[in-house]
Design an enzyme around this catalytic site. Sequence first.
Site, short mmCIF file in Angstrom:
data_model
loop_
_atom_site.label_atom_id
_atom_site.label_comp_id
_atom_site.label_asym_id
_atom_site.label_seq_id
_atom_site.Cartn_x
_atom_site.Cartn_y
_atom_site.Cartn_z
CB THR A 121 -0.88 0.05 1.26
OG1 THR A 121 -0.01 0.03 2.40
CG2 THR A 121 -1.86 -1.11 1.31
CG HIS A 127 3.53 23.15 -0.45
ND1 HIS A 127 2.19 23.43 -0.41
CD2 HIS A 127 4.03 23.86 -1.48
CE1 HIS A 127 1.88 24.29 -1.38
NE2 HIS A 127 2.99 24.56 -2.05
C1 RB5 Z 1 2.41 -6.99 2.98
O1 RB5 Z 1 1.44 -7.96 2.83
C2 RB5 Z 1 1.78 -5.64 3.22
O2 RB5 Z 1 1.12 -5.62 4.43
C3 RB5 Z 1 2.82 -4.56 3.13
O3 RB5 Z 1 3.45 -4.62 1.91
C4 RB5 Z 1 2.32 -3.13 3.23
O4 RB5 Z 1 1.25 -2.93 2.35
C5 RB5 Z 1 2.03 -2.63 4.55
O5 RB5 Z 1 1.69 -1.45 4.73
#
Ligand code: RB5
Length: 149
Positions: A67, A98
């Site tokens: 993510t 900024h």
């Molecule tokens: C891995 O599964 C995932 O949790 C990691 O890559 C990340 O997205 C965590 O924030």
Amino acid sequence: MKIVLGCDHAGVEIKDAVIAHIKSKGHEVVEVGTYTTDSCHYPIYAAAACKKILSGECELGVLICGTGIGMSIAANKFDGIRAACCSDVFSARLTREHNDANVLCFGQRVVGIGLALDLVDAFLDAEYANSGNHLTRVALLKDIEEGKL
Ligand code: RB5
């Protein structure tokens, strides 16, 4: 510039394309892993990358996980690191201009390779405004790190 790049197993599939793109822009890339899709722990790679910036070896960093959030949370634990998790080009540019962000984070499970490269372009091509309220606000971030605020 010398750019440090770190990822976990959930970011490893796009990292080579990101590295090639950064190099094509004339920058040098220092990799801190991971290098395979074997399950691993993102804070380890965030820490390795942040240490390269704080030591002065690298100027900016790019961190990729599933993510981008875990990497940004880990990176922002370090005094002197301002990491931004971005999934739009406007934010990737503005966080340099900024916030004087020194680490760009994004998620391989969130952005496609095309957007990932655009985020990198926006981040690396932008410059910190270094004036007025932006200076004041980044100094206040430092105050938070030092327990003054
Ligand atoms: C891995 O599964 C995932 O949790 C990691 O890559 C990340 O997205 C965590 O924030």
